[in-house]
Design a protein around this motif. Structure first.
Motif, PDB file in Angstrom:
ATOM      1  N   ALA A 164       0.832  -1.208   0.000  1.00 33.27           N
ATOM      2  CA  ALA A 164       0.000   0.000   0.000  1.00 33.27           C
ATOM      3  C   ALA A 164       0.865   1.256   0.000  1.00 33.27           C
ATOM      4  N   ALA A 165       1.964   1.218   0.752  1.00 36.63           N
ATOM      5  CA  ALA A 165       2.854   2.379   0.809  1.00 36.63           C
ATOM      6  C   ALA A 165       3.512   2.637  -0.545  1.00 36.63           C
ATOM      7  N   ALA A 166       3.818   1.579  -1.299  1.00 32.51           N
ATOM      8  CA  ALA A 166       4.429   1.748  -2.624  1.00 32.51           C
ATOM      9  C   ALA A 166       3.445   2.394  -3.594  1.00 32.51           C
ATOM     10  N   LEU A 171       1.606   7.656  -6.146  1.00 33.98           N
ATOM     11  CA  LEU A 171       0.584   8.697  -6.251  1.00 33.98           C
ATOM     12  C   LEU A 171       1.085  10.021  -5.684  1.00 33.98           C
ATOM     13  N   VAL A 172       1.858   9.976  -4.606  1.00 33.99           N
ATOM     14  CA  VAL A 172       2.442  11.197  -4.042  1.00 33.99           C
ATOM     15  C   VAL A 172       3.375  11.861  -5.052  1.00 33.99           C
ATOM     16  N   ASP A 173       4.151  11.046  -5.742  1.00 34.38           N
ATOM     17  CA  ASP A 173       5.055  11.580  -6.767  1.00 34.38           C
ATOM     18  C   ASP A 173       4.258  12.277  -7.877  1.00 34.38           C
ATOM     19  N   LEU A 174       3.146  11.641  -8.304  1.00 33.36           N
ATOM     20  CA  LEU A 174       2.294  12.263  -9.314  1.00 33.36           C
ATOM     21  C   LEU A 174       1.693  13.570  -8.797  1.00 33.36           C
ATOM     22  N   ALA A 180       3.404  21.122  -8.557  1.00 28.96           N
ATOM     23  CA  ALA A 180       4.496  22.017  -8.966  1.00 28.96           C
ATOM     24  C   ALA A 180       4.205  22.646 -10.322  1.00 28.96           C
ATOM     25  N   TYR A 181       3.671  21.855 -11.222  1.00 30.31           N
ATOM     26  CA  TYR A 181       3.383  22.356 -12.574  1.00 30.31           C
ATOM     27  C   TYR A 181       2.256  23.391 -12.547  1.00 30.31           C
ATOM     28  N   VAL A 182       1.213  23.118 -11.721  1.00 26.98           N
ATOM     29  CA  VAL A 182       0.059  24.017 -11.681  1.00 26.98           C
ATOM     30  C   VAL A 182       0.359  25.272 -10.872  1.00 26.98           C
TER      31      VAL A 182
END
Length: 459
Positions: A164-166, A171-174, A180-182
């Motif tokens: 679950a953590a992986a 998802l955290v990376d996404l 950052a982009y927005v």
């Protein structure tokens, strides 16, 4: 300041040993008031991971001392203990009176009685284990089969947590990239291509879907398989029930319709636990009482996770048998051709057309039980359980995973509908929150209290 708690950590009953556990900042101080080492050492200065032989004593109202038992004390120093606190365990003789009097002496000396699962709860709050690992501890205690123990050990080993953590980490990376982009359009941050974002969300959705599918397996291992024994009257349902239960659970006679209600029991069949229901024979009848039993039998058939459909191998198929075959539908079912101790007249292949999974046995002569067990394992795909990614083993875990999966799918739908990355990011954040609740990082106090309310005192 955290209290110091005490509880009996082993089941009450007659035994060679019983353990009374003490944990908290005053564990050594309180233990010193009750435990007297034969060596005369001051146990308040005792190092962790050591043991001393001594006497368990209590102070009498007149100031005198009374010996309760001879015991071995094991010492643990924070943070290298189960709870992360100072802890002392007294291994006493396993009599009920001895353990209760030892616990009372510790409470009189200043300890407080532990609540259900409070030792494990403190371990979670101290970061010694995750919430899913703690749930694995309780499942290991309650495990009744090798498979149940293996599933619990996989949770204790952290496999579900790591899986679950992986998913959450990806998802955290996404989410971080999208944020950052927005939020910083003027910075030179590369846009995450829609195809890449879609692929990664789809991968998370697939992983969560597979995890959700493991719930049925985990639930069956943990809670047993709701199993209905069905068939027309006098095919041997009650005889099979008694055979599997190991004692006379249902009344057996030659009179059709003897069983007029559902008789239930929890039985162990090799590597599986069956929540077994011996149902009234399904047939048309004018008897009002039997009609009620038949209706309950049909209800059990509807709700069952597994159906054992019994047929009398010594007589040809009749209309009642055919009606039963039509009522089973797509339920997981094993056909049991009983009464193999008699001359066979049943058309087995006609049954196999409707129910491919079929075993033959003689419940009266206790033949075919092992074959039935293997058929159940194959039918429910329990013979080779993949524990690599862990299993969802309770409703709390299923609900958190379900919320995470739904949010990821919503994010995918938003992306494919051409909505802004802001909208997609909101769904990803909600999925991350659900997974954090699953693993325990963001589980609220009410969730944690609900988990440990089901634990035994002393664990």
């Amino acid at each position: 300041m955290q209290t110091t708690i005490a509880a009996i950590a082993t089941p009450l009953g007659t035994g060679g040993l019983g353990v009374v556990r003490l944990s908290g900042p005053r564990a050594y101080e309180i233990a010193a008031r009750v435990f007297v080492p034969l060596s005369g050492r001051d146990i308040r200065r005792q190092k962790g991971y050591t043991a001393l032989l001594g006497r368990v004593e209590r102070t009498l109202p007149n100031g005198g001392r009374e010996m309760l038992d001879q015991a071995v004390a094991l010492f643990f120093r924070a943070p290298k203990s189960y709870t992360g606190e100072d802890a002392v365990e007294l291994s006493c003789h396993g009599g009920v009176a001895v353990l209760q009097e030892t616990l009372r002496a510790l409470l009189d000396a200043g300890a407080e009685l532990a609540g259900p699962g409070e030792f494990s709860k403190r371990a979670v709050l101290a970061g010694k284990m995750t919430l899913t690992q703690a749930e694995g501890v309780m499942d290991l205690i309650n495990a009744q089969t090798r498979q149940g123990a293996a599933a619990a050990l996989s949770a204790m080993d952290g496999r579900l947590y790591r899986h679950a953590a992986a998913i959450r980490a990806d998802l955290v990376d996404l989410a971080a990239h999208l944020a950052a982009y927005v939020d910083y359009p003027d910075e030179d941050i590369p846009q995450l291509e829609e195809g890449v974002l879609s692929d990664r969300l789809q991968q998370a959705a697939d992983q969560l879907s597979a995890l959700l599918q493991s719930f049925d397996t985990g639930s069956m291992i943990r809670n047993g398989i709701d199993t209905a024994i069905v068939g027309k009257p006098n095919v041997g349902k009650s005889t099979l029930m008694n055979l599997l239960a190991g004692y006379q659970r249902s009344i057996v006679t030659q009179v059709p319709g003897t069983t007029r209600d559902v008789v239930e029991d929890r039985v162990q069949l090799g590597e599986v636990t069956l929540n077994l229901a011996d149902t009234a024979g399904i047939r048309e009848t004018d008897d009002l009482v039997e009609q009620l039993g038949v209706q309950r039998s049909r209800e059990k058939l509807e709700r069952a996770q597994l159906v054992l459909a019994l047929f009398d191998g010594s007589v040809p198929l009749d209309e009642e048998d055919r009606q039963l075959l039509s009522q089973i539908g797509d339920k997981p079912c094993i056909a049991v051709i009983n009464k193999q101790d008699k001359a066979q007249r049943l058309d087995v292949e006609a049954v196999r057309v409707q129910i491919p999974d079929l075993v033959t046995m003689s419940a009266r002569e206790e033949r075919g039980v092992e074959e039935l067990e293997q058929a159940i394992l194959r039918k429910l795909r329990l013979e080779r359980i993949d524990l690599q990614n862990g299993l969802l083993i309770n409703e709390r875990q299923r609900q958190a995973t379900s919320r995470a999966a739904a949010r990821v799918v919503d994010g995918l739908d938003a992306l494919r509908a051409g909505m802004t990355y802001d909208a997609v990011a909101v769904e990803i954040d909600e999925a991350i929150a659900a997974l954090s609740e699953l693993t325990g990082e963001s589980a609220g106090e009410q969730v944690i209290d609900a988990v440990f309310a089901n634990f035994c005192v002393g664990k």
